[in-house]
Write an enzyme that holds these catalytic residues in place. Sequence first.
Site, PDB file in Angstrom:
ATOM      1  N   CYS A 122       0.963  -1.533  -0.227  1.00  0.00           N
ATOM      2  CA  CYS A 122      -0.024   0.333   0.093  1.00  0.00           C
ATOM      3  C   CYS A 122       1.299   1.499  -0.253  1.00  0.00           C
ATOM      4  O   CYS A 122       0.312   2.491  -0.393  1.00  0.00           O
ATOM      5  CB  CYS A 122      -0.670   0.385   1.250  1.00  0.00           C
ATOM      6  SG  CYS A 122      -2.142  -1.596   0.934  1.00  0.00           S
ATOM      7  N   HIS A 258      -3.335   7.122   2.889  1.00  0.00           N
ATOM      8  CA  HIS A 258      -3.232   5.816   2.425  1.00  0.00           C
ATOM      9  C   HIS A 258      -5.009   5.255   2.704  1.00  0.00           C
ATOM     10  O   HIS A 258      -4.980   4.980   3.698  1.00  0.00           O
ATOM     11  CB  HIS A 258      -2.595   4.592   2.543  1.00  0.00           C
ATOM     12  CG  HIS A 258      -3.222   2.793   2.086  1.00  0.00           C
ATOM     13  ND1 HIS A 258      -3.547   2.484   1.065  1.00  0.00           N
ATOM     14  CD2 HIS A 258      -3.602   2.525   3.310  1.00  0.00           C
ATOM     15  CE1 HIS A 258      -3.650   1.070   1.455  1.00  0.00           C
ATOM     16  NE2 HIS A 258      -3.728   0.943   2.327  1.00  0.00           N
ATOM     17  N   ASN A 289     -10.078  -0.147  -0.134  1.00  0.00           N
ATOM     18  CA  ASN A 289      -8.849   0.494  -0.210  1.00  0.00           C
ATOM     19  C   ASN A 289      -8.001  -0.482  -1.447  1.00  0.00           C
ATOM     20  O   ASN A 289      -8.137  -2.021  -1.701  1.00  0.00           O
ATOM     21  CB  ASN A 289      -8.580  -0.981   1.250  1.00  0.00           C
ATOM     22  CG  ASN A 289      -7.165  -0.549   1.426  1.00  0.00           C
ATOM     23  OD1 ASN A 289      -6.315  -0.810   0.570  1.00  0.00           O
ATOM     24  ND2 ASN A 289      -6.913  -1.617   2.696  1.00  0.00           N
TER      25      ASN A 289
END
Length: 335
Positions: A122, A258, A289
């Site tokens: 990520c 993020h 996500n």
Amino acid sequence: MKQISATSGPTNIGLLSVGSYRPQRAVTNDELCQNIDSSDEWIYSRTGIKTRRFAARDESTASMATEAGREAIAKAGLEASDIDCVVVATSTHFLQTPACGPAVAAALGATGVPAFDISAGCAGFGYALGVAADMVRGGTAGKVLVLGSEKLSPTVDMTDRSNCFIFADGAAGVVVGETPTQGIGPTVWGSDGTQATAIRQDIDWMDYLDRPTGPRPFLRLEGSAVFRWAAFEMGKVGQQAMDAAGVRPDEIDVFLPHQANSRINEILAKSLELRPDAVIANDIEHTGNTSAASIPLAMAEVLATGAAKAGDLALLIGYGAGLSYAAQVVRLPPG
């Protein structure tokens, strides 16, 4: 002694544009709850997610990156032939070789340029942006297309009630090049491999090949461990990025963390002591996500909705598998 020549590039660089691609299919919490013992209210209260996008069977990490890249190039007023390098941040290119980057470059028509992948979970977009910025400043490329693209839905066990509702698919990216004033601060990045199991593939491919009729590999997440690490450590990383850029918290207009969990991002924003009117990206609510794609997708969203504007000062913090992290302060590009 013969001296080896070196290259150098412009001091002032920045983001020239942002482009994005979101798959058509929107998947609600209620749909996922058909396979698990959970509810829309429970999922939303703990993650901030209501819906997410899942790619179609014929959509790949490369095809989504290509669409996002095409938009970013067009918004920068460029042609594919103007791009000197393509960097794709991804953990879900489902071929061991060749890499995703060359396929994207070829599909865009960026013929003959260096193209490669970065795998940092990520935090991947932050890593890719850091590499691209150094390339332009070092004179090895004039304009670099930086993309984050993920197709996470096939990697998730849809019966795992601890994480099947978190991950999603999508792609977005930016063009990095010379700008009149400084638009990208130094990258603050690092990793903690002692916590590698917090986000992991549960079965490695060699073990799976030894027992091909056994369980297939899936992405697993130890949510509480990741929550603690991100919520209480990434604020320090964000402060380091602001210090490196010579920027105070009260000068940040937009916070682009993020998109892992809205609760984490609220804690981070508070710990960083940002202005009350600073925009905090919340693309996770309808996108989920998307790992390396989440920060540029959130950037595209705040610009498209008018929540932020070109030239705003933004703090980017990516964090995830590795455990890895990367942060920068940037000026937002035109939407």
